[in-house]
Design a protein around this motif. Structure first.
Motif, PDB file in Angstrom:
ATOM      1  N   ILE A   1      53.966  35.899  -1.270  1.00 27.70           N
ATOM      2  CA  ILE A   1      55.126  35.006  -1.244  1.00 27.70           C
ATOM      3  C   ILE A   1      56.411  35.826  -1.335  1.00 27.70           C
ATOM      4  O   ILE A   1      57.394  35.532  -0.659  1.00 27.70           O
ATOM      5  N   ALA A   2      56.387  36.886  -2.140  1.00 27.19           N
ATOM      6  CA  ALA A   2      57.571  37.742  -2.268  1.00 27.19           C
ATOM      7  C   ALA A   2      57.876  38.485  -0.972  1.00 27.19           C
ATOM      8  O   ALA A   2      58.994  38.956  -0.770  1.00 27.19           O
ATOM      9  N   ALA A   3      56.889  38.575  -0.063  1.00 28.50           N
ATOM     10  CA  ALA A   3      57.078  39.330   1.179  1.00 28.50           C
ATOM     11  C   ALA A   3      57.662  38.490   2.301  1.00 28.50           C
ATOM     12  O   ALA A   3      57.895  38.991   3.389  1.00 28.50           O
ATOM     13  N   ARG A   4      57.914  37.193   2.039  1.00 25.66           N
ATOM     14  CA  ARG A   4      58.476  36.338   3.104  1.00 25.66           C
ATOM     15  C   ARG A   4      59.847  36.864   3.540  1.00 25.66           C
ATOM     16  O   ARG A   4      60.562  37.465   2.741  1.00 25.66           O
ATOM     17  N   PRO A   5      60.218  36.644   4.801  1.00 29.06           N
ATOM     18  CA  PRO A   5      61.498  37.201   5.280  1.00 29.06           C
ATOM     19  C   PRO A   5      62.717  36.497   4.679  1.00 29.06           C
ATOM     20  O   PRO A   5      62.676  35.312   4.380  1.00 29.06           O
ATOM     21  N   VAL A   6      63.774  37.277   4.521  1.00 27.86           N
ATOM     22  CA  VAL A   6      65.034  36.773   3.972  1.00 27.86           C
ATOM     23  C   VAL A   6      65.934  36.345   5.127  1.00 27.86           C
ATOM     24  O   VAL A   6      65.993  37.016   6.155  1.00 27.86           O
ATOM     25  N   HIS A   7      66.624  35.214   5.004  1.00 34.08           N
ATOM     26  CA  HIS A   7      67.539  34.750   6.049  1.00 34.08           C
ATOM     27  C   HIS A   7      68.999  34.897   5.638  1.00 34.08           C
ATOM     28  O   HIS A   7      69.847  35.197   6.459  1.00 34.08           O
ATOM     29  N   PHE A   8      69.279  34.649   4.351  1.00 34.62           N
ATOM     30  CA  PHE A   8      70.646  34.833   3.849  1.00 34.62           C
ATOM     31  C   PHE A   8      70.761  36.262   3.313  1.00 34.62           C
ATOM     32  O   PHE A   8      70.008  36.648   2.421  1.00 34.62           O
ATOM     33  N   ALA A   9      71.724  37.007   3.868  1.00 32.30           N
ATOM     34  CA  ALA A   9      71.826  38.421   3.503  1.00 32.30           C
ATOM     35  C   ALA A   9      72.331  38.617   2.076  1.00 32.30           C
ATOM     36  O   ALA A   9      71.992  39.598   1.426  1.00 32.30           O
ATOM     37  N   GLY A  10      73.135  37.686   1.595  1.00 29.97           N
ATOM     38  CA  GLY A  10      73.699  37.828   0.254  1.00 29.97           C
ATOM     39  C   GLY A  10      75.119  38.358   0.297  1.00 29.97           C
ATOM     40  O   GLY A  10      75.480  39.151   1.162  1.00 29.97           O
TER      41      GLY A  10
ATOM     42  N   PRO B   1      73.264  31.549   7.474  1.00 30.39           N
ATOM     43  CA  PRO B   1      72.414  32.706   7.179  1.00 30.39           C
ATOM     44  C   PRO B   1      72.661  33.862   8.144  1.00 30.39           C
ATOM     45  O   PRO B   1      72.592  33.668   9.354  1.00 30.39           O
TER      46      PRO B   1
ATOM     47  N   ALA C   1      71.309  37.283   7.755  1.00 35.75           N
ATOM     48  CA  ALA C   1      70.512  38.480   7.477  1.00 35.75           C
ATOM     49  C   ALA C   1      70.260  39.284   8.749  1.00 35.75           C
ATOM     50  O   ALA C   1      70.262  40.510   8.736  1.00 35.75           O
TER      51      ALA C   1
ATOM     52  N   ALA D   1      73.344  41.219   9.471  1.00 36.33           N
ATOM     53  CA  ALA D   1      73.477  42.338   8.536  1.00 36.33           C
ATOM     54  C   ALA D   1      72.493  43.450   8.870  1.00 36.33           C
ATOM     55  O   ALA D   1      72.778  44.631   8.706  1.00 36.33           O
ATOM     56  N   ASP D   2      71.353  43.020   9.396  1.00 35.30           N
ATOM     57  CA  ASP D   2      70.304  43.953   9.771  1.00 35.30           C
ATOM     58  C   ASP D   2      70.724  44.774  10.996  1.00 35.30           C
ATOM     59  O   ASP D   2      70.478  45.983  11.062  1.00 35.30           O
TER      60      ASP D   2
END
Lengths: 160, 234
Positions: free
Chosen positions: A50-59, A90, A92, A95-96
């Motif tokens: 679950i922690a490995a799911r992709p992030v969409h909001f970069a922060g 979002p 990310a 940002a990527d």
């Protein structure tokens, strides 16, 4: 002595029972996931998955890494607490790969009223306007800079 | 020294949370602070959650309700939540004998959660850092947990046919980011809190504010703390 004559039955039964237990343990070893019970009655590896799911909001801090000028402008104004992605969505992927992924241009006619449209249900201290009365259809950014929305004397005149 | 967030971002880019060296589960105890007087009902949190977590249309991991409580009937508030408040709310006229307010709802990440207790297969659980998660490869889709949650925070995913719910953006908070709903909240009405972090401002906040959880009589150990919660909220 008769009861001892049939004791072979008991041994056979005990043997079958032991075999069944061994079979059970072997099958269990293969069907129960390795990490089951690592932290509790569940599969411990699920946490990592679950922690490995992709992030969409970069922060916010990712935005400020490059856009420090906008971040600086924001600190002076009423929108200082509003994170970039609250309006820009979002980012990310941007940002990527800032070169090829560009954020969409925003439509202030939709965006500003989402928060600032007058409604009796909103907290009284929150700045609200009835858009038609306030600007008569003039786009918000004609007078207000979204990153620092207070109207300064140097900005476009005509607005109250 | 790089700021922690920059390190976190580097880590996000790498996309390999397995080597999250700075994250120790037992050092955290996550919760949420929801400041009702700050909520303007814009629906940003609902949209952000759907974008971040691929929540199917018509289902919600978080949603916003608008209450109208009239002075003479505290037990029967008028509650609306059109499409979970995703596109905001219709404009309201001033009520002479009543009050309006918005209540964002989400999984309370209960410390003593009824939903995890009823799971027959161990597919839902509380992590060592206090987040209630679903192991979707293990879930049978029996929906016991959906019934058990007193807050209505779970649903059966229409395509996967397994239980789905708020993960408190576990994939974000373990990387040092805040949740998608907190990231996108323009007024700071939602705050991710770490109750085990002595430097977290939540401790000062809880000390000086009258804070409530939803349905305290259920003894769920809910960790979504509401500031300024009206007694009519169910």
């Amino acid at each position: 002595m008769r009861q001892f004559k049939d004791s072979g039955h008991l041994f056979r039964f005990a043997f079958l029972f032991a075999v069944a237990i061994v079979v059970f343990l072997v099958v269990r070893h293969f069907v129960v996931p390795k990490s089951f019970g690592e932290y509790g009655h569940y599969r411990g590896a699920a946490i990592t998955e679950i922690a490995a799911r992709p992030v969409h909001f970069a922060g916010q801090s990712a935005c400020e890494t490059c856009h420090s000028d906008v971040a600086q402008m924001k600190t002076a104004g009423m929108h200082k607490g509003v994170h970039c992605e609250a309006c820009h969505g979002p980012q990310a992927r941007h940002a990527d790969d800032p070169g090829s992924v560009q954020p969409a241009k925003l439509d202030t006619a939709l965006l500003c009223v989402r928060c600032h449209a007058a409604s009796a249900a909103k907290p009284k201290t929150f700045p609200q306007v009835a858009a038609e009365d306030h600007s008569g259809g003039v786009a918000c950014e004609t007078c207000h800079q979204p990153h620092s929305p207070a109207i300064s004397s140097t900005q476009a005149g005509g607005a109250k | 020294m790089l700021p922690a967030a920059a390190i976190a971002w580097k880590y996000v880019l790498a996309g390999t949370p397995e080597d999250s060296p700075n994250y120790t589960k037992t050092d955290h105890w996550w919760g949420m602070l929801i400041d009702i007087p700050k909520c303007i009902g814009c629906g940003n949190c609902v949209r952000a959650c759907q974008a971040e977590n691929d929540v199917p249309d018509g289902y919600f991991r978080t949603w916003v309700e608008r209450y109208l409580v009239t002075d003479w009937d505290m037990t029967n508030p008028e509650v609306i939540s059109p499409d979970g408040g995703k596109e905001g709310f219709p404009a309201a006229k001033e009520e002479e004998n009543g009050k309006y307010f918005f209540v964002p709802k989400m999984c309370n990440h209960c410390a003593d959660s009824p939903c995890t207790q009823v799971c027959p297969v161990g597919a839902t659980f509380i992590t060592p850092d206090g987040v209630v998660l679903v192991d979707q490869t293990y879930c049978l889709g029996c929906a016991y947990c959906v019934q058990a949650c007193p807050y209505g925070c779970r649903y059966i995913h229409p395509e996967k046919k397994v239980a789905d719910k708020c993960t408190l953006c576990y994939h974000r908070i373990t990387k040092g980011l805040t949740t998608a709903c907190c990231e996108s909240c323009p007024t700071g009405a939602r705050q991710l809190v770490d109750l085990k972090d002595p430097k977290d401002p939540i401790h000062a906040f809880l000390k000086t504010h009258a804070v409530q959880v939803l349905k305290p009589q259920m003894a769920t150990g809910a960790k979504a703390f509401y500031n300024g919660l009206d007694g009519s909220v169910r």
